[in-house]
Scaffold this motif. Structure first.
Motif, short mmCIF file in Angstrom:
data_model
loop_
_atom_site.label_atom_id
_atom_site.label_comp_id
_atom_site.label_asym_id
_atom_site.label_seq_id
_atom_site.Cartn_x
_atom_site.Cartn_y
_atom_site.Cartn_z
N LEU A 119 83.61 9.50 4.50
CA LEU A 119 81.90 9.90 4.01
C LEU A 119 81.75 9.32 2.74
O LEU A 119 80.57 9.07 2.31
N ILE A 120 82.45 9.88 1.49
CA ILE A 120 82.32 9.35 0.39
C ILE A 120 81.98 7.95 0.05
O ILE A 120 80.97 7.58 -0.35
N LYS A 121 82.91 7.18 0.78
CA LYS A 121 82.89 5.80 0.79
C LYS A 121 81.42 5.13 1.48
O LYS A 121 80.74 4.54 0.74
N MET A 184 79.26 5.35 -7.86
CA MET A 184 78.55 6.36 -6.79
C MET A 184 79.75 6.92 -6.03
O MET A 184 79.26 8.12 -5.45
N GLN A 185 80.62 6.48 -5.73
CA GLN A 185 82.01 7.29 -5.03
C GLN A 185 82.34 8.24 -5.76
O GLN A 185 82.44 9.46 -5.25
N GLN A 186 82.24 8.28 -7.09
CA GLN A 186 82.68 9.35 -8.01
C GLN A 186 81.65 10.42 -7.77
O GLN A 186 81.94 11.65 -7.98
N SER A 189 82.17 12.18 -4.68
CA SER A 189 83.35 12.95 -4.64
C SER A 189 83.12 14.18 -5.36
O SER A 189 83.90 15.10 -5.20
N LEU A 190 82.30 14.29 -6.46
CA LEU A 190 82.05 15.66 -7.17
C LEU A 190 81.13 16.53 -6.41
O LEU A 190 81.30 17.66 -6.09
N CYS A 191 80.07 15.91 -5.40
CA CYS A 191 79.19 16.81 -4.85
C CYS A 191 79.54 16.98 -3.35
O CYS A 191 78.83 18.09 -2.77
N ILE A 192 80.38 16.38 -2.60
CA ILE A 192 80.72 16.67 -1.39
C ILE A 192 81.86 17.57 -1.28
O ILE A 192 82.90 17.44 -2.03
N GLY A 193 81.42 18.70 -0.79
CA GLY A 193 82.55 19.84 -0.87
C GLY A 193 83.51 19.76 0.42
O GLY A 193 83.67 18.65 1.06
N GLU A 194 83.93 21.06 1.11
CA GLU A 194 84.94 21.21 2.08
C GLU A 194 83.99 21.23 3.40
O GLU A 194 82.59 21.22 3.39
N GLU A 195 84.63 21.13 4.54
CA GLU A 195 84.22 21.06 5.72
C GLU A 195 83.34 22.30 5.87
O GLU A 195 83.86 23.40 5.67
N LEU A 196 82.24 22.12 6.59
CA LEU A 196 81.33 23.31 6.92
C LEU A 196 81.98 24.10 8.13
O LEU A 196 82.78 23.63 9.03
N PRO A 197 81.95 25.40 7.99
CA PRO A 197 82.89 26.24 9.35
C PRO A 197 82.02 26.01 10.57
O PRO A 197 80.71 25.70 10.49
#
Length: 198
Positions: A119-121, A184-186, A189-197
Motif C-alpha cells: 500500500l505504501i509503495k 513519498m513512501q516515507q 510509512s509515517l501516516c499509514i498505521g495499523e490494520e483497521l479492526p
C-alpha cells in the motif's frame, strides 16, 4: 507573480496575486488563514465513501472542500502553473492524464487487499503522479490527502497525517516530478498505521 508563477491571471484580483474568493478577502495571508479554517471544517463534514474513486469523485471532493471560498471549486484549472522549477501538467493534458491515473487506480482495485508495504509503495506513486497533474488552481494537496485517506481506509488501514511535517511533504512532491517516490513512501510509512479492526 503568484506562488505558481502565473502572474496576472483570471483567477486573481486585478494587479494582485490574491485569488478571487467568495469572502472578498484581498490580503493573501488572511485568505490563507480563512482557507485553512474553512477547509478543516469542510473536511470534518465529509463522510467516508467506498470506491469507485475516479476523477469525477476527486473533483467533487475538491468542490466540497473549497465551495465556501472559491467560485471555481471542483473545476479543472484553465491556466498553466509552475512552482519553482517544477512545471505541472499543461491544461490541455489534464483530463487525458487524469483518465490514465485513475484507470490504473481502478485496475489495482484502489489498492484493496494490499499488505501495508504494498500500500505504501502503490499510494506513494499514485500521489506523486496526482501531484504532477495538479488539476486545480489551488488546494491540490488538501484534496489529494483527503482522497488518499479514503483509499487507505478502504484498503483497511488507519491513517494519521500528524507525523508528516511540511518539509518532508514538499520534498516528496518535488522528488515525484522525477518519478522518485522514496520520500513519498516515507510520507506514507509515517501516516499509514495499523490494520483497521474487522
Amino acid at each position: 507573480m503568484d506562488k505558481y508563477g502565473v502572474g496576472q491571471d483570471p483567477y486573481c484580483y486585478a494587479a494582485s496575486s490574491v485569488l478571487v474568493n467568495k469572502l472578498n478577502i484581498s490580503d493573501e495571508s488572511d485568505l490563507e488563514n480563512a482557507e485553512r479554517d474553512l477547509t478543516q471544517v469542510a473536511a470534518e463534514a465529509i463522510e467516508f465513501c467506498p470506491p469507485p474513486y475516479d476523477f469525477e469523485f476527486f473533483k467533487e471532493l475538491h468542490r466540497q472542500l473549497f465551495e465556501d471560498i472559491y467560485p471555481w471549486a471542483g473545476e479543472v484549472r484553465i491556466v498553466d502553473v509552475s512552482k519553482g522549477s517544477t512545471r505541472f501538467c499543461t491544461t490541455s493534458r489534464i483530463e487525458p492524464e487524469a483518465r490514465k491515473i485513475f484507470s490504473k487506480l481502478a485496475e489495482q482495485r484502489w489498492f484493496s487487499g494490499c499488505t501495508r508495504d504494498e500500500l505504501i509503495k502503490n499510494i506513494a506513486e499514485f500521489s506523486g503522479d496526482l501531484n504532477i497533474l495538479h488539476p486545480f488552481r489551488e488546494g491540490n494537496g488538501r484534496a489529494m490527502r483527503l482522497l488518499c485517506d479514503f483509499i487507505v481506509i478502504n484498503a483497511g488501514y488507519q491513517v494519521d497525517w500528524s507525523p508528516v511535517d511540511s518539509a518532508l511533504w514538499l520534498q516528496a512532491s518535488i522528488d515525484s516530478v522525477r518519478c522518485d517516490y522514496q520520500a513519498m513512501q516515507q510520507v506514507y510509512s509515517l501516516c499509514i498505521g495499523e490494520e483497521l479492526p474487522v
